[in-house]
Design a protein around this motif. Structure first.
Motif, PDB file in Angstrom:
ATOM      1  N   TYR A  31       0.840  -1.195   0.000  1.00 46.79           N
ATOM      2  CA  TYR A  31       0.000   0.000   0.000  1.00 46.79           C
ATOM      3  C   TYR A  31       0.874   1.244   0.000  1.00 46.79           C
ATOM      4  N   ARG A  32       0.483   2.194  -0.841  1.00 44.10           N
ATOM      5  CA  ARG A  32       1.215   3.452  -0.925  1.00 44.10           C
ATOM      6  C   ARG A  32       0.826   4.384   0.210  1.00 44.10           C
ATOM      7  N   LYS A  33       1.685   5.340   0.497  1.00 44.00           N
ATOM      8  CA  LYS A  33       1.361   6.399   1.429  1.00 44.00           C
ATOM      9  C   LYS A  33       0.070   7.077   0.960  1.00 44.00           C
ATOM     10  N   GLY A  34      -0.834   7.341   1.898  1.00 50.12           N
ATOM     11  CA  GLY A  34      -2.102   7.964   1.564  1.00 50.12           C
ATOM     12  C   GLY A  34      -3.276   6.998   1.532  1.00 50.12           C
ATOM     13  N   THR A  35      -2.997   5.678   1.492  1.00 53.38           N
ATOM     14  CA  THR A  35      -4.072   4.680   1.579  1.00 53.38           C
ATOM     15  C   THR A  35      -4.696   4.742   2.977  1.00 53.38           C
ATOM     16  N   LYS A  41       3.207   6.275   5.649  1.00 51.14           N
ATOM     17  CA  LYS A  41       4.324   5.658   4.953  1.00 51.14           C
ATOM     18  C   LYS A  41       3.837   4.366   4.308  1.00 51.14           C
ATOM     19  N   PRO A  42       4.520   3.877   3.269  1.00 47.27           N
ATOM     20  CA  PRO A  42       4.088   2.647   2.591  1.00 47.27           C
ATOM     21  C   PRO A  42       4.053   1.453   3.551  1.00 47.27           C
ATOM     22  N   VAL A  43       3.148   0.528   3.280  1.00 45.92           N
ATOM     23  CA  VAL A  43       3.006  -0.687   4.081  1.00 45.92           C
ATOM     24  C   VAL A  43       3.011  -1.892   3.149  1.00 45.92           C
ATOM     25  N   SER A  44       3.802  -2.911   3.495  1.00 46.43           N
ATOM     26  CA  SER A  44       3.831  -4.154   2.719  1.00 46.43           C
ATOM     27  C   SER A  44       3.679  -5.331   3.671  1.00 46.43           C
TER      28      SER A  44
END
Length: 372
Positions: free
Chosen positions: A157-161, A193-196
């Motif tokens: 998931y990108r930043k801002g999701t 911040k991005p999440v994986s």
């Protein structure tokens, strides 16, 4: 013999439904696994697994007993015991051994037109014992275990999701029907911040819950997400002070326009935070309560009757499959009164015996009040 107890039940076994087909998206498994009910499967397909044409089995008269516990922290394994089943039924269970066939248990009373559902899930394994001429078949059953064990997520998931979108994506990966989905307000914000994540879906969902204040549990084959403090989020209009002033002293035209804007805002608000449907049950000695409510002492785990401050209580009633986790109970007794929330349920019964009851663990709540 069961007629004297007014007990009635229906116990159905059905064939399993494929969870992962030939093209499994789970790199950890190369085999075909099964789940009783899947959101990707048509309800008609599920129904066909419970018809005589599919070699399904339905029992209504065998002596049997059960103990089923439901709750946010309940054990996944429950037990159903059947006495003197036929060789054909036993062969059906053996033929589906390891594939976790569907099992549905409905139970109530002869006066019930529609028997309430006590349990929906899977047969994990079964054992057979003989005591003289009595054959005892013990089924260990669980709800949603295949999805919990096999569902796998590969997510980025990108930043801002928003957090709620992440939760809903992982829920979809479990391929279970949705029960109560009540995501807390704190999740409706964008991540910074991005999440994986790559791994078991339920593990990811529970981690999200632990970090963000909600619980995840499976009840009767449905996935449930409930905020730790899951009272309804109340709607308050933006610029509420100005709104109240207009409604009090404004012109008729201004009032009408304000009410129209409030209604539009309320509709958008409820799309984001829908009200959680809550069932309400009345329990008292005058109708369905068995014995008296009790609380657990902190030291020895014993029970005692207490008065005064409202505390978590245990109460037993006649069997009622309509009880659900999170439902409200209006309790009337000598020492404990008011509104409580159901935290766990244990249904137990013996078809040809006296036991046919539901034991509830309740905690007091203040989001509802009793009005005479």
């Amino acid at each position: 013999m069961a007629d004297q107890f007014n007990h009635k039940y229906e116990l159905e076994f059905g064939q399993p439904i494929s969870f992962y087909g030939a093209n499994s998206t789970n790199p950890s498994t190369s085999r075909n696994t099964f789940v009783p009910i899947s959101t990707t499967t048509s309800p008609d397909v599920v129904a066909k697994r419970l018809t005589p044409e599919s070699s399904a089995v339905k029992l209504t008269q065998h002596n049997m007993s059960f103990r089923i516990t439901k709750g946010k922290d309940a054990s996944t394994n429950n037990e159903i015991v059947i006495y003197n089943i036929s060789d054909d039924v036993r062969k059906f269970l053996e033929a589906n051994n390891g594939n976790k066939p569907i099992i549905l248990l409905k139970a109530g009373y002869e006066t019930d037109q529609n028997l309430p559902l006590i349990f929906s899930g899977e047969v994990i394994y079964c054992t057979d014992t003989f005591n003289g001429v009595t054959r005892t078949t013990t089924l260990t059953v669980a709800s949603g275990t295949t999805a919990i064990q096999e569902a796998y997520s590969v997510k980025s998931y990108r930043k801002g999701t928003t957090g709620d979108q992440i939760v809903r994506d992982v829920i979809k990966d479990l391929k279970l029907p949705e029960g109560t989905i009540y995501i807390p307000e704190s999740m409706f914000v964008a991540i910074q911040k991005p999440v994986s994540y790559t791994g078991p879906s339920m593990e990811f969902l529970r981690k999200l819950g632990k970090d963000n204040g909600f619980k995840v549990y499976v009840e009767d084959g449905t996935i449930n997400v409930v905020s730790e403090n899951h009272t309804d989020v109340e709607f308050v209009p933006s610029n509420n002070a100005l709104v109240q002033a207009i409604l009090k002293d404004g012109s008729a035209e201004a009032k009408a326009k304000t009410l129209e804007l409030i209604e539009k805002e309320r509709i958008e608000f409820r799309k984001k935070w829908p009200r959680k449907p809550v069932s309400v049950f009345k329990i008292s000695s005058a109708n369905n309560m068995i014995g008296s409510p009790s609380v657990k002492t902190a030291d020895a785990g014993q029970t005692e009757k207490l008065s005064g401050n409202r505390q978590n209580v245990s109460v037993t009633t006649t069997l009622n499959g309509a009880y659900s986790i999170g439902a409200r109970v209006v309790l009337e007794s000598k020492y404990h009164n008011g509104v409580y929330e159901i935290e766990s349920i244990t249904h137990s019964g013996t078809f040809e015996g006296n036991d046919w009851q539901s034991a509830l663990e309740l905690k007091p709540v203040s989001d509802y009040e009793v009005k005479s």
